[in-house]
Scaffold this active site. Sequence first.
Site, PDB file in Angstrom:
ATOM      1  N   HIS A 100       0.844  -1.203   0.000  1.00 21.32           N
ATOM      2  CA  HIS A 100       0.000   0.000   0.000  1.00 21.32           C
ATOM      3  C   HIS A 100       0.873   1.244   0.000  1.00 21.32           C
ATOM      4  O   HIS A 100       1.986   1.236   0.514  1.00 21.32           O
ATOM      5  CB  HIS A 100      -0.913   0.016   1.231  1.00 21.32           C
ATOM      6  CG  HIS A 100      -0.192  -0.251   2.511  1.00 21.32           C
ATOM      7  ND1 HIS A 100       0.119  -1.529   2.932  1.00 21.32           N
ATOM      8  CD2 HIS A 100       0.325   0.585   3.439  1.00 21.32           C
ATOM      9  CE1 HIS A 100       0.781  -1.466   4.061  1.00 21.32           C
ATOM     10  NE2 HIS A 100       0.931  -0.202   4.398  1.00 21.32           N
ATOM     11  N   HIS A 102       0.827   5.128   1.320  1.00 24.79           N
ATOM     12  CA  HIS A 102       0.167   6.132   2.166  1.00 24.79           C
ATOM     13  C   HIS A 102       0.207   7.482   1.462  1.00 24.79           C
ATOM     14  O   HIS A 102       1.276   7.917   1.020  1.00 24.79           O
ATOM     15  CB  HIS A 102       0.920   6.323   3.487  1.00 24.79           C
ATOM     16  CG  HIS A 102       0.952   5.144   4.391  1.00 24.79           C
ATOM     17  ND1 HIS A 102       0.118   5.023   5.480  1.00 24.79           N
ATOM     18  CD2 HIS A 102       1.728   4.037   4.405  1.00 24.79           C
ATOM     19  CE1 HIS A 102       0.391   3.896   6.132  1.00 24.79           C
ATOM     20  NE2 HIS A 102       1.368   3.277   5.494  1.00 24.79           N
TER      21      HIS A 102
HETATM   22  P1  5GP Z   1       2.060   0.161   7.291  1.00 23.86           P
HETATM   23  O1  5GP Z   1       2.483   0.331   8.702  1.00 23.86           O
HETATM   24  O2  5GP Z   1       2.013  -1.314   6.893  1.00 23.86           O
HETATM   25  O3  5GP Z   1       2.796   0.989   6.296  1.00 23.86           O
HETATM   26  O4  5GP Z   1       0.575   0.725   7.221  1.00 23.86           O
HETATM   27  C1  5GP Z   1      -0.548  -0.021   7.505  1.00 23.86           C
HETATM   28  C2  5GP Z   1      -1.670   0.952   7.716  1.00 23.86           C
HETATM   29  O5  5GP Z   1      -2.887   0.247   7.674  1.00 23.86           O
HETATM   30  C3  5GP Z   1      -1.618   1.661   9.082  1.00 23.86           C
HETATM   31  O6  5GP Z   1      -1.457   3.068   8.882  1.00 23.86           O
HETATM   32  C4  5GP Z   1      -2.956   1.301   9.715  1.00 23.86           C
HETATM   33  O7  5GP Z   1      -3.543   2.401  10.368  1.00 23.86           O
HETATM   34  C5  5GP Z   1      -3.780   0.867   8.545  1.00 23.86           C
HETATM   35  N1  5GP Z   1      -4.791  -0.112   8.888  1.00 23.86           N
HETATM   36  C6  5GP Z   1      -4.588  -1.277   9.557  1.00 23.86           C
HETATM   37  N2  5GP Z   1      -5.761  -1.930   9.684  1.00 23.86           N
HETATM   38  C7  5GP Z   1      -6.694  -1.170   9.079  1.00 23.86           C
HETATM   39  C8  5GP Z   1      -8.098  -1.330   8.877  1.00 23.86           C
HETATM   40  O8  5GP Z   1      -8.724  -2.311   9.280  1.00 23.86           O
HETATM   41  N3  5GP Z   1      -8.738  -0.356   8.190  1.00 23.86           N
HETATM   42  C9  5GP Z   1      -8.091   0.750   7.735  1.00 23.86           C
HETATM   43  N4  5GP Z   1      -8.819   1.653   7.076  1.00 23.86           N
HETATM   44  N5  5GP Z   1      -6.771   0.938   7.897  1.00 23.86           N
HETATM   45  C10 5GP Z   1      -6.081  -0.023   8.563  1.00 23.86           C
END
Ligand code: 5GP
Length: 144
Positions: A100, A102
């Site tokens: 993903h 951001h």
């Molecule tokens: P990472 O840390 O892998 O770059 O980002 C994962 C993101 O996914 C985090 O910012 C977290 O807030 C988001 N996230 C995790 N679970 C969920 C969810 O169930 N729904 C939404 N909308 N975001 C999620």
Amino acid sequence: MTDCIFCKIINREIPSYPVYEDDEVYAFLDITQTTKGHTLVIPKKHVVDLFEYDDILASSLFSRIPKIARGLEQAFPEMKGLNLINNNKELAYQTVFHSHIHLIPRYSTEDDFSITFKNNAENYTTEKMAEVANSIKEAIENGK
Ligand code: 5GP
Ligand code: ZN
């Protein structure tokens, strides 16, 4: 993938707040809303991280980012900047293993997002810089 939270979000098994969708890409609000409008852009195809992208997936995902960015800008005219963050693997703070991007709108120096890069230039001679660049360049040329 059955056990992936983002696949479940794409399949509407888990609710989310969508902001954009087409056949290849889904974008929805990050639950944490680090800043207002914090959005995640994901490929509908389950890939763990950037290392699994091929050219077609990369172009389909990244080609959507500017229009989503412009949507944020129009929705929130008070927005003054935008950071794109893409974490790959646990060491680099990836916590959800469906790739993903951001999109984090920036409103002021006092908002809730910050990132700092240490300047280590003094530790790199011109020879060392050339050596580092060449090893990456050769790996790219010899890669797929
Ligand atoms: P990472 O840390 O892998 O770059 O980002 C994962 C993101 O996914 C985090 O910012 C977290 O807030 C988001 N996230 C995790 N679970 C969920 C969810 O169930 N729904 C939404 N909308 N975001 C999620
Ligand atoms: Zn997935």
